[in-house]
Motif scaffolding. Structure first.
Motif, PDB file in Angstrom:
ATOM      1  N   VAL A  36       0.842  -1.195   0.000  1.00 49.62           N
ATOM      2  CA  VAL A  36       0.000   0.000   0.000  1.00 49.62           C
ATOM      3  C   VAL A  36       0.874   1.240   0.000  1.00 49.62           C
ATOM      4  O   VAL A  36       2.101   1.167   0.008  1.00 49.62           O
ATOM      5  CB  VAL A  36      -0.944   0.033   1.226  1.00 49.62           C
ATOM      6  CG1 VAL A  36      -1.935  -1.099   1.165  1.00 49.62           C
ATOM      7  CG2 VAL A  36      -0.166  -0.004   2.513  1.00 49.62           C
ATOM      8  N   GLU A  37       0.225   2.332   0.029  1.00 48.47           N
ATOM      9  CA  GLU A  37       0.913   3.613   0.103  1.00 48.47           C
ATOM     10  C   GLU A  37       1.920   3.605   1.254  1.00 48.47           C
ATOM     11  O   GLU A  37       1.640   3.088   2.334  1.00 48.47           O
ATOM     12  CB  GLU A  37      -0.144   4.697   0.320  1.00 48.47           C
ATOM     13  CG  GLU A  37       0.385   6.087   0.318  1.00 48.47           C
ATOM     14  CD  GLU A  37      -0.729   7.092   0.528  1.00 48.47           C
ATOM     15  OE1 GLU A  37      -0.446   8.117   1.170  1.00 48.47           O
ATOM     16  OE2 GLU A  37      -1.861   6.855   0.075  1.00 48.47           O
ATOM     17  N   GLU A  38       3.070   4.176   1.027  1.00 50.15           N
ATOM     18  CA  GLU A  38       4.146   4.169   2.027  1.00 50.15           C
ATOM     19  C   GLU A  38       3.702   4.770   3.359  1.00 50.15           C
ATOM     20  O   GLU A  38       4.050   4.274   4.432  1.00 50.15           O
ATOM     21  CB  GLU A  38       5.357   4.922   1.492  1.00 50.15           C
ATOM     22  CG  GLU A  38       6.533   4.906   2.444  1.00 50.15           C
ATOM     23  CD  GLU A  38       7.721   5.666   1.901  1.00 50.15           C
ATOM     24  OE1 GLU A  38       8.558   6.089   2.727  1.00 50.15           O
ATOM     25  OE2 GLU A  38       7.822   5.837   0.680  1.00 50.15           O
ATOM     26  N   ARG A  39       2.900   5.820   3.307  1.00 52.20           N
ATOM     27  CA  ARG A  39       2.438   6.470   4.536  1.00 52.20           C
ATOM     28  C   ARG A  39       1.586   5.514   5.372  1.00 52.20           C
ATOM     29  O   ARG A  39       1.741   5.440   6.590  1.00 52.20           O
ATOM     30  CB  ARG A  39       1.637   7.721   4.180  1.00 52.20           C
ATOM     31  CG  ARG A  39       1.152   8.508   5.371  1.00 52.20           C
ATOM     32  CD  ARG A  39       0.454   9.787   4.923  1.00 52.20           C
ATOM     33  NE  ARG A  39      -0.616   9.536   3.967  1.00 52.20           N
ATOM     34  CZ  ARG A  39      -1.910   9.449   4.292  1.00 52.20           C
ATOM     35  NH1 ARG A  39      -2.288   9.613   5.530  1.00 52.20           N
ATOM     36  NH2 ARG A  39      -2.813   9.236   3.360  1.00 52.20           N
ATOM     37  N   ASN A  45       3.214   0.168  10.776  1.00 51.97           N
ATOM     38  CA  ASN A  45       4.436  -0.282  11.441  1.00 51.97           C
ATOM     39  C   ASN A  45       4.670   0.476  12.747  1.00 51.97           C
ATOM     40  O   ASN A  45       5.115  -0.117  13.731  1.00 51.97           O
ATOM     41  CB  ASN A  45       5.647  -0.141  10.515  1.00 51.97           C
ATOM     42  CG  ASN A  45       5.666  -1.209   9.451  1.00 51.97           C
ATOM     43  OD1 ASN A  45       5.218  -2.333   9.679  1.00 51.97           O
ATOM     44  ND2 ASN A  45       6.161  -0.870   8.277  1.00 51.97           N
ATOM     45  N   SER A  46       4.353   1.762  12.768  1.00 47.92           N
ATOM     46  CA  SER A  46       4.479   2.539  14.006  1.00 47.92           C
ATOM     47  C   SER A  46       3.518   2.019  15.069  1.00 47.92           C
ATOM     48  O   SER A  46       3.879   1.909  16.248  1.00 47.92           O
ATOM     49  CB  SER A  46       4.197   4.023  13.743  1.00 47.92           C
ATOM     50  OG  SER A  46       5.206   4.577  12.946  1.00 47.92           O
ATOM     51  N   ALA A  47       2.300   1.707  14.659  1.00 56.67           N
ATOM     52  CA  ALA A  47       1.321   1.150  15.603  1.00 56.67           C
ATOM     53  C   ALA A  47       1.783  -0.199  16.129  1.00 56.67           C
ATOM     54  O   ALA A  47       1.648  -0.501  17.322  1.00 56.67           O
ATOM     55  CB  ALA A  47      -0.042   1.024  14.930  1.00 56.67           C
ATOM     56  N   ARG A  48       2.354  -1.015  15.267  1.00 55.06           N
ATOM     57  CA  ARG A  48       2.862  -2.324  15.680  1.00 55.06           C
ATOM     58  C   ARG A  48       4.020  -2.166  16.659  1.00 55.06           C
ATOM     59  O   ARG A  48       4.065  -2.833  17.695  1.00 55.06           O
ATOM     60  CB  ARG A  48       3.311  -3.135  14.464  1.00 55.06           C
ATOM     61  CG  ARG A  48       3.798  -4.531  14.849  1.00 55.06           C
ATOM     62  CD  ARG A  48       4.417  -5.274  13.682  1.00 55.06           C
ATOM     63  NE  ARG A  48       3.400  -5.644  12.737  1.00 55.06           N
ATOM     64  CZ  ARG A  48       3.623  -5.784  11.431  1.00 55.06           C
ATOM     65  NH1 ARG A  48       4.820  -5.566  10.928  1.00 55.06           N
ATOM     66  NH2 ARG A  48       2.653  -6.145  10.625  1.00 55.06           N
ATOM     67  N   ASP A  49       4.938  -1.259  16.359  1.00 56.97           N
ATOM     68  CA  ASP A  49       6.089  -1.033  17.245  1.00 56.97           C
ATOM     69  C   ASP A  49       5.640  -0.530  18.618  1.00 56.97           C
ATOM     70  O   ASP A  49       6.132  -0.986  19.648  1.00 56.97           O
ATOM     71  CB  ASP A  49       7.073  -0.043  16.626  1.00 56.97           C
ATOM     72  CG  ASP A  49       7.795  -0.606  15.409  1.00 56.97           C
ATOM     73  OD1 ASP A  49       7.794  -1.846  15.221  1.00 56.97           O
ATOM     74  OD2 ASP A  49       8.354   0.200  14.641  1.00 56.97           O
TER      75      ASP A  49
END
Length: 71
Positions: A36-39, A45-49
């Protein structure tokens, strides 16, 4: 101290259950969205981290009651 340990353990256990649902849904979103879109990918990924860091904190809280029972 025992009462504080039990309270901490109970809250940590409930919070861990919530994190399991959050991480599971993030993983589902990543798998379903694919490339998907990089953003969007960065945000997931930020939410996962952040969720994994919270899970580490929960594990520390869950270890706290065990240390208070042995005293």
């Amino acid at each position: 101290m025992e009462a504080i340990g039990r309270l901490t353990g109970g809250i940590a256990h409930d919070f861990n259950n919530l994190l399991t649902a959050i991480l599971g849904n993030i993983d589902l979103a990543v798998n379903r969205l694919g490339n998907v879109e990089e953003r969007v990918s960065r945000n997931l990924n930020s939410a996962r981290d952040a969720s994994r860091r919270a899970a580490t904190l929960v594990n520390r809280l869950l270890a706290f009651p065990a240390s208070t029972r042995s005293r």
